[in-house]
Design a protein around this motif. Structure first.
Motif, PDB file in Angstrom:
ATOM      1  N   GLU A  41       0.834  -1.227   0.017  1.00  0.00           N
ATOM      2  CA  GLU A  41      -0.156   0.106   0.158  1.00  0.00           C
ATOM      3  C   GLU A  41       0.900   1.192   0.051  1.00  0.00           C
ATOM      4  N   GLY A  42       0.491   2.352  -0.818  1.00  0.00           N
ATOM      5  CA  GLY A  42       1.294   3.556  -0.868  1.00  0.00           C
ATOM      6  C   GLY A  42       1.040   4.166  -2.136  1.00  0.00           C
ATOM      7  N   GLY A  43       0.960   5.752  -2.137  1.00  0.00           N
ATOM      8  CA  GLY A  43       0.801   6.480  -3.117  1.00  0.00           C
ATOM      9  C   GLY A  43      -0.598   6.593  -3.244  1.00  0.00           C
ATOM     10  N   GLY A  44      -1.617   6.257  -2.509  1.00  0.00           N
ATOM     11  CA  GLY A  44      -2.917   6.416  -2.605  1.00  0.00           C
ATOM     12  C   GLY A  44      -3.547   5.105  -3.275  1.00  0.00           C
ATOM     13  N   GLN A  45      -2.605   4.174  -3.508  1.00  0.00           N
ATOM     14  CA  GLN A  45      -2.796   2.901  -3.922  1.00  0.00           C
ATOM     15  C   GLN A  45      -2.929   1.665  -3.181  1.00  0.00           C
ATOM     16  N   PRO A  46      -4.174   0.925  -2.929  1.00  0.00           N
ATOM     17  CA  PRO A  46      -3.890  -0.146  -1.990  1.00  0.00           C
ATOM     18  C   PRO A  46      -3.219  -1.384  -2.305  1.00  0.00           C
ATOM     19  N   SER A  47      -3.059  -2.069  -1.285  1.00  0.00           N
ATOM     20  CA  SER A  47      -1.985  -3.125  -1.591  1.00  0.00           C
ATOM     21  C   SER A  47      -2.477  -4.374  -2.434  1.00  0.00           C
ATOM     22  N   ASP A  48      -1.495  -5.188  -3.102  1.00  0.00           N
ATOM     23  CA  ASP A  48      -2.162  -6.407  -3.578  1.00  0.00           C
ATOM     24  C   ASP A  48      -2.497  -7.464  -2.553  1.00  0.00           C
ATOM     25  N   ILE A  49      -3.340  -8.464  -2.959  1.00  0.00           N
ATOM     26  CA  ILE A  49      -3.705  -9.515  -2.178  1.00  0.00           C
ATOM     27  C   ILE A  49      -3.529 -10.651  -3.007  1.00  0.00           C
ATOM     28  N   TYR A  59      -2.921  -8.387   3.059  1.00  0.00           N
ATOM     29  CA  TYR A  59      -2.406  -6.905   3.050  1.00  0.00           C
ATOM     30  C   TYR A  59      -0.992  -6.957   3.044  1.00  0.00           C
ATOM     31  N   VAL A  60      -0.292  -5.879   2.192  1.00  0.00           N
ATOM     32  CA  VAL A  60       0.904  -5.770   2.234  1.00  0.00           C
ATOM     33  C   VAL A  60       1.697  -4.293   2.324  1.00  0.00           C
ATOM     34  N   TYR A  61       2.577  -4.092   3.256  1.00  0.00           N
ATOM     35  CA  TYR A  61       2.949  -2.697   3.273  1.00  0.00           C
ATOM     36  C   TYR A  61       4.462  -2.822   3.472  1.00  0.00           C
ATOM     37  N   GLU A  62       4.915  -1.445   3.507  1.00  0.00           N
ATOM     38  CA  GLU A  62       6.720  -1.534   3.098  1.00  0.00           C
ATOM     39  C   GLU A  62       7.105  -0.318   4.461  1.00  0.00           C
ATOM     40  N   ASN A  64      11.099   1.116   5.746  1.00  0.00           N
ATOM     41  CA  ASN A  64      12.632   0.956   5.659  1.00  0.00           C
ATOM     42  C   ASN A  64      12.928   0.069   4.653  1.00  0.00           C
ATOM     43  N   ASP A  65      12.387   0.116   3.478  1.00  0.00           N
ATOM     44  CA  ASP A  65      12.741  -0.815   2.204  1.00  0.00           C
ATOM     45  C   ASP A  65      12.717  -2.379   2.420  1.00  0.00           C
ATOM     46  N   VAL A  66      11.741  -2.750   3.497  1.00  0.00           N
ATOM     47  CA  VAL A  66      11.435  -4.029   3.567  1.00  0.00           C
ATOM     48  C   VAL A  66       9.961  -4.194   3.391  1.00  0.00           C
ATOM     49  N   ILE A  67       9.457  -5.103   2.666  1.00  0.00           N
ATOM     50  CA  ILE A  67       7.990  -5.311   2.566  1.00  0.00           C
ATOM     51  C   ILE A  67       7.418  -6.463   3.413  1.00  0.00           C
ATOM     52  N   TYR A  68       6.377  -6.141   3.953  1.00  0.00           N
ATOM     53  CA  TYR A  68       5.914  -7.205   4.813  1.00  0.00           C
ATOM     54  C   TYR A  68       4.498  -7.744   4.487  1.00  0.00           C
ATOM     55  N   HIS A  69       4.292  -8.892   4.226  1.00  0.00           N
ATOM     56  CA  HIS A  69       3.227  -9.544   3.957  1.00  0.00           C
ATOM     57  C   HIS A  69       2.327  -9.923   4.911  1.00  0.00           C
ATOM     58  N   VAL A  70       1.176  -9.733   5.205  1.00  0.00           N
ATOM     59  CA  VAL A  70       0.295 -10.042   6.404  1.00  0.00           C
ATOM     60  C   VAL A  70      -0.455 -11.269   5.923  1.00  0.00           C
ATOM     61  N   VAL A  71      -0.294 -12.413   6.462  1.00  0.00           N
ATOM     62  CA  VAL A  71      -0.787 -13.720   5.913  1.00  0.00           C
ATOM     63  C   VAL A  71      -1.750 -14.272   7.103  1.00  0.00           C
ATOM     64  N   GLU A  72      -2.798 -15.282   6.437  1.00  0.00           N
ATOM     65  CA  GLU A  72      -3.760 -15.825   7.497  1.00  0.00           C
ATOM     66  C   GLU A  72      -3.177 -16.745   8.388  1.00  0.00           C
ATOM     67  N   GLU A  73      -2.043 -17.532   7.897  1.00  0.00           N
ATOM     68  CA  GLU A  73      -1.726 -18.567   8.607  1.00  0.00           C
ATOM     69  C   GLU A  73      -0.012 -18.744   8.607  1.00  0.00           C
ATOM     70  N   GLU A  74       0.568 -19.439   9.067  1.00  0.00           N
ATOM     71  CA  GLU A  74       2.023 -19.615   9.014  1.00  0.00           C
ATOM     72  C   GLU A  74       2.424 -20.340   7.523  1.00  0.00           C
ATOM     73  N   VAL A  75       3.239 -19.852   6.869  1.00  0.00           N
ATOM     74  CA  VAL A  75       4.133 -20.354   5.765  1.00  0.00           C
ATOM     75  C   VAL A  75       5.137 -21.167   6.316  1.00  0.00           C
ATOM     76  N   LYS A  76       5.070 -22.498   5.568  1.00  0.00           N
ATOM     77  CA  LYS A  76       5.778 -23.743   6.219  1.00  0.00           C
ATOM     78  C   LYS A  76       7.299 -23.532   5.418  1.00  0.00           C
ATOM     79  N   GLY A  77       7.125 -23.361   4.212  1.00  0.00           N
ATOM     80  CA  GLY A  77       8.418 -23.677   3.376  1.00  0.00           C
ATOM     81  C   GLY A  77       9.406 -22.449   3.538  1.00  0.00           C
ATOM     82  N   ARG A  78      10.370 -22.904   3.022  1.00  0.00           N
ATOM     83  CA  ARG A  78      11.484 -21.560   2.837  1.00  0.00           C
ATOM     84  C   ARG A  78      11.452 -21.336   1.284  1.00  0.00           C
ATOM     85  N   ASN A  79      11.277 -21.875   0.289  1.00  0.00           N
ATOM     86  CA  ASN A  79      11.339 -21.646  -0.960  1.00  0.00           C
ATOM     87  C   ASN A  79       9.738 -21.644  -1.222  1.00  0.00           C
ATOM     88  N   VAL A  80       9.047 -20.686  -1.901  1.00  0.00           N
ATOM     89  CA  VAL A  80       7.676 -20.588  -1.811  1.00  0.00           C
ATOM     90  C   VAL A  80       7.133 -19.899  -3.197  1.00  0.00           C
TER      91      VAL A  80
END
Length: 391
Positions: A41-49, A59-62, A64-80
């Motif tokens: 989310e930024g610049g007046g534009q909603p985030s992707d889902i 929901y996704v937000y940035e 300090n140059d890091v992008i955080y993905h809000v998820v409904e449950e834990e992601v198990k793997g490392r390569n996704v």
């Protein structure tokens, strides 16, 4: 720092990525990836889902140059596997790009400046420092911006540093220290922007201004672009089509026919009102002739409350305490035109709830409603005993 794939290719729908971190923050679960197709989310534009390995991203937000993905449950793997809701993304691209062209045209034609932008799920608004905004301006702006769209010119996106800002033909003043991203449609619009955009103006399809209203001394424009504009047209066309069938006419004559029917309805209502007044006056005379005291009580099984109020109006200059009920609609009217000090509104306020009714009013008049006829009749009886006791 997360690699921003949505800048490399705004049409990217899926990709592989690596999980860098999983963070529990209050009641939220956040995932950080080494790279992402998800626009924050930024610049007046909603985030992707979308999804990360089948887990929903809400929901996704940035920060300090890091992008955080809000998820409904834990992601198990490392390569996704990442996949975005591209229909939603492309909709936002159409709206955002259309807003840029519209703002550019307004600045070009009228030197108006975009002072606020909101990209919602249903429509877009922009706030322009011009007021009033005339219909002729809207027409000219729409024609100009859609001509730009038909030209199908490219949208360019690039980063510039502080030393190169003077070479950017931006409609907005730019004053930054670091690099800044520019979105430009040549000879149409140019300004700083962090959002995602279509590659060519033709992909916007169409821009339609829905309405203009005054907002904080400026003008707020509501608009829809692309598929949203098409869906809006389809919805309104269906309404016009239904009206044409109901009035047995074509689109050019439907407003004329509606106006004609409104006039007919107005005249009929005026005639009905006149007749209701006449009937109410006759009924008021009968009630006064049959009243041996200074009060009138009457319940009507077949009259609407509107008719009952006409009778009340016919009695408003007569020196009576009046209680009239519509059993048909379960309403009651209480009027005091006598010399007795009795506040109708106060009586209702203090007692009507005891009978499961609701209502209120002033000293000289009050009205109430009930869900049950029995409650109405018991309240009417209560009023009758109270009034008879003070006469």
């Amino acid at each position: 720092m997360t690699e921003k794939l949505y800048y490399v290719d705004p049409y990217l729908k899926e990709c592989e990525a690596q999980v860098v971190d999983v963070i529990r923050e209050d009641d939220r679960l956040l995932v950080v990836l080494d790279k992402t197709p998800f626009y924050p989310e930024g610049g007046g534009q909603p985030s992707d889902i979308g999804y990360i390995d089948g887990v929903k991203v809400t929901y996704v937000y940035e920060k300090n140059d890091v992008i955080y993905h809000v998820v409904e449950e834990e992601v198990k793997g490392r390569n996704v596997e990442c996949s975005i809701d591209f229909e939603r993304r492309f909709d936002f691209m159409q709206q955002h790009s259309g807003e840029h062209l519209l703002s550019g045209v307004i600045h070009k034609l009228y030197r108006g400046n975009n002072k606020g932008f909101h990209l919602g799920e249903d429509y877009v608004t922009i706030d322009i420092d011009i007021y009033p905004f005339k219909d002729s301006m809207v027409e000219e702006i729409e024609k100009e911006v859609n001509n730009y769209i038909y030209m199908n010119e490219p949208f360019l996106t690039y980063f510039v540093d502080k030393e190169s800002l003077d070479k950017v033909p931006s409609r907005k003043k730019i004053d930054v220290e670091g690099d800044i991203r520019i979105v430009e449609a040549k000879n149409m619009d140019c300004c700083p922007c962090c959002g995602t955009h279509v590659l060519r103006t033709g992909e916007i399809g169409i821009v339609k201004i829905l309405k203009v209203e005054k907002y904080k001394g400026m003008s707020r424009l509501y608009l829809k672009c692309g598929k949203r504009a098409y869906e809006d047209f389809k919805f309104k066309h269906n309404i016009v089509d239904i009206l044409c069938r109901k009035f047995s006419t074509d689109e050019k004559s439907v407003i004329k026919n509606i106006d004609k029917q409104f006039e007919e309805i107005f005249n009929l209502k005026r005639g009905v009102s006149y007749l209701n007044n006449k009937l109410a006056q006759e009924e008021a005379l009968k009630l006064m002739e049959s009243s041996k005291e200074g009060y009138i009580f009457k319940s009507y099984e077949d009259k609407s409350f509107e008719e009952v109020k006409y009778i009340g109006e016919a009695l408003q200059n007569e020196p009576y305490i009046v209680v009239l009920s519509s059993l048909k609609e379960k309403n009651i009217l209480f009027i005091n035109n006598s010399d007795i000090e009795l506040s109708c509104g106060k009586v209702f306020k203090e007692h009507i709830k005891k009978f499961n009714g609701k209502g209120g009013g002033r000293n000289e008049k009050a009205q109430g409603s009930f869900c049950d006829i029995k409650d109405l009749e018991e309240f009417s009886t209560f009023l009758y005993k109270m009034i008879k006791g003070i006469h």
